[in-house]
Design a protein around this motif. Structure first.
Motif, mmCIF file in Angstrom:
data_model
loop_
_atom_site.group_PDB
_atom_site.id
_atom_site.type_symbol
_atom_site.label_atom_id
_atom_site.label_comp_id
_atom_site.label_asym_id
_atom_site.label_seq_id
_atom_site.Cartn_x
_atom_site.Cartn_y
_atom_site.Cartn_z
ATOM 1 N N GLU A 114 0.577 4.156 -3.011
ATOM 2 C CA GLU A 114 0.249 5.560 -2.786
ATOM 3 C C GLU A 114 1.154 6.502 -3.581
ATOM 4 O O GLU A 114 0.728 7.598 -3.967
ATOM 5 C CB GLU A 114 0.367 5.890 -1.295
ATOM 6 N N SER A 133 -4.002 9.522 -4.034
ATOM 7 C CA SER A 133 -3.456 9.501 -2.684
ATOM 8 C C SER A 133 -3.044 10.897 -2.245
ATOM 9 O O SER A 133 -2.741 11.778 -3.068
ATOM 10 C CB SER A 133 -2.256 8.554 -2.596
ATOM 11 N N ASP A 157 0.818 -1.221 0.000
ATOM 12 C CA ASP A 157 0.000 0.000 0.000
ATOM 13 C C ASP A 157 0.847 1.265 0.000
ATOM 14 O O ASP A 157 0.500 2.253 -0.656
ATOM 15 C CB ASP A 157 -0.933 0.006 1.208
ATOM 16 N N TYR A 165 0.749 11.737 -3.242
ATOM 17 C CA TYR A 165 1.175 11.638 -4.644
ATOM 18 C C TYR A 165 1.788 12.941 -5.157
ATOM 19 O O TYR A 165 2.896 12.958 -5.701
ATOM 20 C CB TYR A 165 -0.019 11.235 -5.511
#
Length: 273
Positions: free
Chosen positions: A35, A41, A31, A44
């Protein structure tokens, strides 16, 4: 102990939601990596902005840190009075720590009180340049300070390489009527190929890992324009207490640098063949 274990620990951290202040650090798999590549996200935009800032600094600084020290080394390799003194002068800034360099130039480049703008005003040039608070001046400041600070190290490496090139090759080239440029192109550069590879690779890695200059001189300004990857990783891991995400960033960034280094070795190997 000092290489493999930290790498393994970093990979382990990157697979968890790791907060040093909490007892539970749940396993989240990939995860943290997802991201970084998901536009939805929260991290990002900041992540890729830091990558962009690092790329800009690297592209601007590396050519200068490869070419200018080579020119200095060629000059300092000649025989002239005071040669040892000038070698020491050019190398001297490199012995200073990044904290000293950062605070010194933060003061000198201050738009209102800095000595640089005052000197520019004395000679009739604009004396209100925002060296550390606006672009492109912030990039010019970071690159200029870094070149001034670290050129001496690369120059010393080049000097060592130049002294390993047999003088007989230069004498033979002169007998054949080769000009200074032809001797540089056909004798000096081939003789320095391993040194060039070392200097280029280490300079790329050092520039890509820039932290102290931007942290102390521009403080990321304007906004987060000059906040680099290493700075963002430190901020995410230590200030935001998300060591798992910071570890994932570090690993992704390390893979990027590995690709660049391999491409660099491949390029020089191709030229040698």
């Amino acid at each position: 102990v000092f290489g493999l274990l930290p790498i393994l620990l970093g990979i382990w951290l990157s697979l968890h939601q790791w907060d040093f202040q909490l007892p539970n650090r749940p396993f989240v798999g990939l995860d943290n990596y997802k991201e970084l590549f998901s536009s939805d996200s929260a991290v990002y935009g900041d992540w890729w902005q830091s990558v962009r800032a690092t790329a800009i600094f690297t592209v601007l600084s590396v050519p200068l840190l490869v070419v200018i020290p080579l020119g200095l080394a060629l000059l300092l390799n000649r025989s002239f009075p005071g040669r040892t003194f000038f070698r020491a002068v050019y190398f001297a800034p490199y012995v200073l720590g990044v904290a000293v360099i950062g605070l010194l130039w933060r003061f000198l480049l201050d738009a209102n009180l800095g000595l640089v703008n005052r000197l520019l005003g004395v000679v009739g040039l604009p004396s209100d340049t925002p060296w550390v608070t606006d672009v492109p001046w912030a990039w010019i400041s970071l690159v200029g300070v870094t070149v001034w600070w670290t050129s001496g190290f690369n120059a010393v490496i080049y000097l060592a390489g130049l002294q390993d090139i047999p003088q007989e090759l230069y004498e033979a080239a002169k007998v054949d009527g080769a000009s200074a440029w032809e001797r540089f192109r056909h004798v000096t550069l081939p003789g320095l190929r391993p040194v060039l590879l070392f200097v280029l690779t280490t300079t790329i890695l050092a520039s890509a890992n820039v932290f102290g200059q931007s942290f102390l001189i521009t403080q990321g300004a304007p906004g987060t324009e000059t906040r680099t990857v290493v700075w963002f990783v430190v901020e995410e891991g230590l200030r935001n207490n998300n060591a798992g995400r910071a570890a994932a960033m570090s690993i992704v960034f390390a893979l990027m640098l590995a690709v660049v280094s391999l491409a660099n070795f491949r390029l020089f190997r191709y030229r040698e063949d």
